[in-house]
Design an enzyme around this catalytic site. Structure first.
Site, short mmCIF file in Angstrom:
data_model
loop_
_atom_site.label_atom_id
_atom_site.label_comp_id
_atom_site.label_asym_id
_atom_site.label_seq_id
_atom_site.Cartn_x
_atom_site.Cartn_y
_atom_site.Cartn_z
N LYS A 74 -45.26 -22.59 -20.73
CA LYS A 74 -44.06 -23.22 -21.29
C LYS A 74 -43.55 -24.29 -20.34
O LYS A 74 -43.74 -25.47 -20.60
CB LYS A 74 -42.97 -22.18 -21.61
CG LYS A 74 -43.34 -21.31 -22.82
CD LYS A 74 -43.54 -19.93 -22.40
CE LYS A 74 -43.66 -18.88 -23.46
NZ LYS A 74 -44.41 -19.06 -24.65
N ASP A 122 -39.12 -10.80 -16.78
CA ASP A 122 -40.06 -11.68 -17.45
C ASP A 122 -39.32 -13.00 -17.71
O ASP A 122 -38.38 -13.04 -18.50
CB ASP A 122 -40.51 -11.03 -18.77
CG ASP A 122 -41.43 -11.93 -19.61
OD1 ASP A 122 -41.61 -13.11 -19.25
OD2 ASP A 122 -41.94 -11.44 -20.63
N TRP A 148 -41.66 -9.26 -27.04
CA TRP A 148 -42.37 -9.24 -25.74
C TRP A 148 -41.86 -8.11 -24.86
O TRP A 148 -42.64 -7.43 -24.19
CB TRP A 148 -42.23 -10.60 -25.03
CG TRP A 148 -42.88 -11.69 -25.83
CD1 TRP A 148 -42.26 -12.71 -26.49
CD2 TRP A 148 -44.28 -11.82 -26.12
NE1 TRP A 148 -43.19 -13.47 -27.15
CE2 TRP A 148 -44.43 -12.96 -26.94
CE3 TRP A 148 -45.42 -11.10 -25.76
CZ2 TRP A 148 -45.67 -13.39 -27.41
CZ3 TRP A 148 -46.66 -11.53 -26.22
CH2 TRP A 148 -46.77 -12.65 -27.04
N1 PMP Z 1 -43.15 -12.87 -22.45
C1 PMP Z 1 -42.53 -13.85 -23.13
C2 PMP Z 1 -41.03 -13.95 -23.05
C3 PMP Z 1 -43.27 -14.75 -23.88
O1 PMP Z 1 -42.64 -15.72 -24.56
C4 PMP Z 1 -44.68 -14.63 -23.93
C5 PMP Z 1 -45.57 -15.59 -24.69
N2 PMP Z 1 -45.01 -16.41 -25.60
C6 PMP Z 1 -45.29 -13.58 -23.23
C7 PMP Z 1 -44.49 -12.74 -22.50
C8 PMP Z 1 -46.77 -13.38 -23.26
O2 PMP Z 1 -47.40 -14.32 -22.47
P1 PMP Z 1 -48.97 -14.46 -22.35
O3 PMP Z 1 -49.45 -15.04 -23.64
O4 PMP Z 1 -49.14 -15.38 -21.18
O5 PMP Z 1 -49.55 -13.11 -22.10
#
Ligand code: PMP
Length: 357
Positions: free
Chosen positions: A190, A166, A99
């Site tokens: 989450k 994030d 991510w």
């Molecule tokens: N950052 C982290 C740390 C994540 O775990 C995730 C999704 N699992 C995301 C970003 C992406 O999130 P989204 O699907 O809401 O775009």
């Protein structure tokens, strides 16, 4: 048979969140109409939005310098929206996982990105802490909890550069000193709500400093001025988020959650460390996540990888298959997961050892 929900996200939510949201989808706040079919500008939904923002601020002790927004597009849209709004020419990123890597990729479209540290060469099995931030960087971006690899930074950095984090998978899992951050953001799916919103905690005074044109919907100022209601917001996830925030407050807030999370994680990590069949994947114990616990079969037991997964799944452990880039197993132990679920998983691991080892 009781199901224990260890999914990484979307993931387990408090029963109250699901029950109250379901009831209000049928009859919203006694209006006789569904939450999905009334105006978001009506007094009933405006009250939901106001209370959700208020409780969000109260629970994290957010200073008046910051606003709370609920925006569409998930955390992934924030990967682009952040540099779009605050990157003048250069930004620093710590690359701690898939991510974080995606955040880096988006930022590169807006200027120079300096990857100040990375654990990529070690398949992200540690959280780098030794690095220098260029003095002319507009901000430093970190991913405090790496959902896929199970690493987490448990403290709030003290730096001179604007700090952007994030916190998709660790928001509300521990107390955070929000005053140290320019932006904290994440997908809601989450610890907060069903998917459909990202939460953004943003310090107002960092905005308005870039020269580029920012489309209206991608401009944080639009949403700050509009009270997160510039356009029609995702009403169902926001309603659900409010239910989770109320539940969180009733549980004793983030301090109480943090204690419970430490207890749950210690029970599982202890089993991983003492059961000869298994071993953890994160090298340094201080980097171990409280939210996503990753482990694999120990040497000599690799042949049982699938068998243990099937064994545990049959006993009601749902969602423990590790991400394909790590393998093995991952148990996500978010706020709403009861201690009993962790104990049930540990019992499974012990039973399997007694059968095979
Ligand atoms: N950052 C982290 C740390 C994540 O775990 C995730 C999704 N699992 C995301 C970003 C992406 O999130 P989204 O699907 O809401 O775009």
């Amino acid at each position: 048979m009781k199901k224990h929900n260890f999914y990484a996200g979307p993931s387990i939510l408090p029963n109250d969140t699901i029950k109250n949201t379901a009831e209000n989808i049928i009859d919203f706040a006694g209006t006789g109409l569904s939450l999905m079919e009334v105006s978001h500008r009506g007094k009933e939904f405006v009250a939901v939005m106001d209370e959700a923002q208020y409780l969000f601020k109260e629970l994290l002790n957010i200073p008046d310098t910051h606003d709370v927004l609920f925006l569409g597009g998930g955390a992934s849209l924030q990967f682009a929206m952040i540099p779009f709004n605050i990157m003048k020419s250069k930004a620093a990123y710590v690359n701690t996982g898939a991510w974080a890597n995606k955040a880096v990729k988006e930022a590169k479209g807006f200027g120079e990105v300096v990857e100040v540290a990375s654990s990529k060469d070690a398949n992200y099995n540690f959280f780098p802490k030794d690095y220098e931030i260029p003095t002319d960087a507009d901000y430093l971006h970190i991913t405090t909890n790496n959902t896929i690899y199970g690493t987490e930074l448990h403290t709030d950095l003290d730096i001179d550069t604007l700090l952007v984090a994030d916190m998709s998978s660790d928001i509300f899992s521990r107390p955070v000193d929000v005053s140290k951050y320019a932006i904290i953001y994440g997908g809601a799916q989450k610890n907060l709500a069903p998917s459909g919103i990202a939460f953004v905690i943003i310090r107002r005074d960092i905005l308005g400093k870039v020269d580029r044109f920012i489309p209206t919907m991608l401009d944080y100022n639009t949403h700050i001025k509009g009270g997160s209601m510039f356009n029609t917001p995702p009403v169902v996830p926001i309603f659900a988020a409010l239910q989770t925030l109320k539940w969180l407050k009733a549980q004793g807030g983030v301090e109480a959650m943090y204690k419970k999370n430490i207890e749950k994680a210690s029970i599982l990590y202890n089993e991983i460390d003492t059961n000869p069949m298994f071993k953890g994947t994160v090298v340094d114990k201080e980097d171990r996540s409280l939210m996503n616990i990753c482990w694999v079969m120990n040497e000599g037991y690799e042949q049982y990888e699938k068998e243990f997964l099937d064994f545990a799944t049959e006993k009601g452990m749902i969602g423990i298959k590790g991400h394909r880039s790590v393998g093995g197993y991952r148990a996500s132990t978010y706020n709403a997961l009861p201690k009993e679920s962790v104990e049930a998983l540990v019992a499974c691991m012990q039973e399997f050892k007694n059968l095979k080892a």
